[in-house]
Design a protein around this motif. Structure first.
Motif, mmCIF file in Angstrom:
data_model
loop_
_atom_site.group_PDB
_atom_site.id
_atom_site.type_symbol
_atom_site.label_atom_id
_atom_site.label_comp_id
_atom_site.label_asym_id
_atom_site.label_seq_id
_atom_site.Cartn_x
_atom_site.Cartn_y
_atom_site.Cartn_z
ATOM 1 N N ASN A 100 34.903 66.633 48.668
ATOM 2 C CA ASN A 100 33.975 65.567 48.258
ATOM 3 C C ASN A 100 34.705 64.313 47.783
ATOM 4 O O ASN A 100 34.241 63.622 46.863
ATOM 5 C CB ASN A 100 33.030 66.067 47.161
ATOM 6 C CG ASN A 100 32.224 67.273 47.611
ATOM 7 O OD1 ASN A 100 31.612 67.260 48.678
ATOM 8 N ND2 ASN A 100 32.251 68.331 46.807
ATOM 9 N N SER A 101 35.835 64.010 48.395
ATOM 10 C CA SER A 101 36.593 62.815 48.019
ATOM 11 C C SER A 101 35.952 61.570 48.636
ATOM 12 O O SER A 101 35.183 61.649 49.601
ATOM 13 C CB SER A 101 38.039 62.938 48.482
ATOM 14 O OG SER A 101 38.727 63.907 47.732
ATOM 15 N N SER A 102 36.302 60.421 48.068
ATOM 16 C CA SER A 102 35.836 59.141 48.605
ATOM 17 C C SER A 102 36.955 58.508 49.417
ATOM 18 O O SER A 102 38.110 58.483 48.988
ATOM 19 C CB SER A 102 35.419 58.202 47.474
ATOM 20 O OG SER A 102 36.523 57.902 46.628
ATOM 21 N N GLY A 103 36.605 58.016 50.600
ATOM 22 C CA GLY A 103 37.620 57.432 51.469
ATOM 23 C C GLY A 103 37.152 56.142 52.099
ATOM 24 O O GLY A 103 35.952 55.874 52.215
ATOM 25 N N LEU A 104 38.114 55.342 52.513
ATOM 26 C CA LEU A 104 37.856 54.096 53.232
ATOM 27 C C LEU A 104 38.630 54.129 54.536
ATOM 28 O O LEU A 104 39.850 54.295 54.539
ATOM 29 C CB LEU A 104 38.312 52.889 52.397
ATOM 30 C CG LEU A 104 38.256 51.528 53.101
ATOM 31 C CD1 LEU A 104 36.821 51.117 53.401
ATOM 32 C CD2 LEU A 104 38.958 50.458 52.253
ATOM 33 N N ASP A 105 37.899 53.992 55.661
ATOM 34 C CA ASP A 105 38.556 53.868 56.967
ATOM 35 C C ASP A 105 38.679 52.378 57.255
ATOM 36 O O ASP A 105 37.697 51.722 57.613
ATOM 37 C CB ASP A 105 37.750 54.590 58.041
ATOM 38 C CG ASP A 105 38.488 54.665 59.370
ATOM 39 O OD1 ASP A 105 39.716 54.449 59.367
ATOM 40 O OD2 ASP A 105 37.840 54.927 60.396
ATOM 41 N N PHE A 106 39.890 51.849 57.106
ATOM 42 C CA PHE A 106 40.161 50.413 57.192
ATOM 43 C C PHE A 106 40.617 50.081 58.607
ATOM 44 O O PHE A 106 41.554 50.669 59.119
ATOM 45 C CB PHE A 106 41.249 50.053 56.178
ATOM 46 C CG PHE A 106 41.442 48.578 55.954
ATOM 47 C CD1 PHE A 106 40.965 47.963 54.807
ATOM 48 C CD2 PHE A 106 42.119 47.808 56.879
ATOM 49 C CE1 PHE A 106 41.147 46.610 54.586
ATOM 50 C CE2 PHE A 106 42.319 46.447 56.675
ATOM 51 C CZ PHE A 106 41.832 45.846 55.522
ATOM 52 N N GLY A 107 39.935 49.115 59.247
ATOM 53 C CA GLY A 107 40.245 48.803 60.640
ATOM 54 C C GLY A 107 39.661 49.837 61.567
ATOM 55 O O GLY A 107 40.317 50.264 62.522
ATOM 56 N N CYS A 108 38.410 50.227 61.298
ATOM 57 C CA CYS A 108 37.798 51.358 61.998
ATOM 58 C C CYS A 108 37.491 51.076 63.451
ATOM 59 O O CYS A 108 37.305 52.001 64.251
ATOM 60 C CB CYS A 108 36.517 51.777 61.281
ATOM 61 S SG CYS A 108 35.250 50.483 61.224
ATOM 62 N N GLY A 109 37.417 49.791 63.844
ATOM 63 C CA GLY A 109 37.131 49.447 65.225
ATOM 64 C C GLY A 109 35.678 49.694 65.600
ATOM 65 O O GLY A 109 34.845 50.029 64.751
ATOM 66 N N PRO A 110 35.358 49.563 66.886
ATOM 67 C CA PRO A 110 33.967 49.713 67.318
ATOM 68 C C PRO A 110 33.476 51.151 67.342
ATOM 69 O O PRO A 110 32.271 51.390 67.386
ATOM 70 C CB PRO A 110 33.995 49.129 68.737
ATOM 71 C CG PRO A 110 35.389 49.349 69.203
ATOM 72 C CD PRO A 110 36.247 49.170 67.985
#
Length: 215
Positions: A83-93
């Protein structure tokens, strides 16, 4: 071939040396952090970048693409808490990695300057941040790196995928440099420099997956 006006876009060192020239672009290498970068005047314009990115076929449900991303997802999932929080940076289309991580029970936000430009997600803090096949596109990687260091919680993970520079001879024949949107090229030495400077642990997985952890 003068470098009098050049500074490294990652660490701001002002003494880069010439690294390679092909028929289209010149490449320089920082003497401090070893980043290889394209001559600034030869970077693509935003509209040129967007046109090329629109041609990418990154299907969220593509099995082969998911297998490719598993080179980072597998070691990352083995380390982060449930249940961690994450950010996908530069995720694209096609944010396939975000989908994989969400399916495993994590809470994922996405950001991409072209395809998911909502900057509200850059005001939060995260247990982990991922950036797959995007860091090589950054014109000023110092900016994004500093953003990540601001957003990453203590003991948080930064997971990256990018092709790594190995040597001048490898670079000269490397297909990776032929993409006109690839302008910043990292090596093991570059990540070792960043890890040492910013107090991060560092692990490499295969030829292109990198995992760093804030101490």
């Amino acid at each position: 071939m003068s470098n009098s006006n050049l500074v490294c876009p990652l660490c701001q060192c002002s003494t880069p040396r010439h690294y390679h020239t092909d028929e289209r672009r010149q490449f320089w290498q920082c003497e401090t952090c070893s980043l290889v970068f394209v001559e600034p005047s030869q970077r693509p314009l935003p509209e040129q970048e967007k046109a090329l990115y629109d041609c990418h076929q990154n299907d969220v449900f593509d099995i082969r693409y998911r297998q490719f991303l598993s080179r980072l997802a597998t070691p990352l999932l083995a380390r982060v808490k449930p249940n961690s929080s994450g950010l996908d940076f530069g995720c694209g289309p096609g944010p396939a990695l975000a989908a994989i991580l969400t399916e495993r029970g994590h809470h994922i936000s996405v950001y991409d300057p072209f395809f998911a430009p909502c900057t509200i997600v850059l005001q939060d803090h995260y247990d982990f941040i991922t950036c797959t096949e995007a860091i090589e596109h950054f014109h000023q990687p110092e900016k994004e790196w500093n953003t990540w260091m601001t957003l990453l919680k203590p003991q948080g993970y930064l997971g990256l995928m990018t092709g790594l520079v190995q040597s001048p001879s490898q670079f000269a024949r490397w297909h990776y440099k032929l993409d006109p949107t690839h302008v910043s090229f990292f090596s093991r030495e570059t990540f070792e420099f960043l890890a040492h400077r910013d107090g991060l642990t560092l692990e490499f997985f295969g030829s292109d997956a990198i995992l760093l952890q804030r101490k």
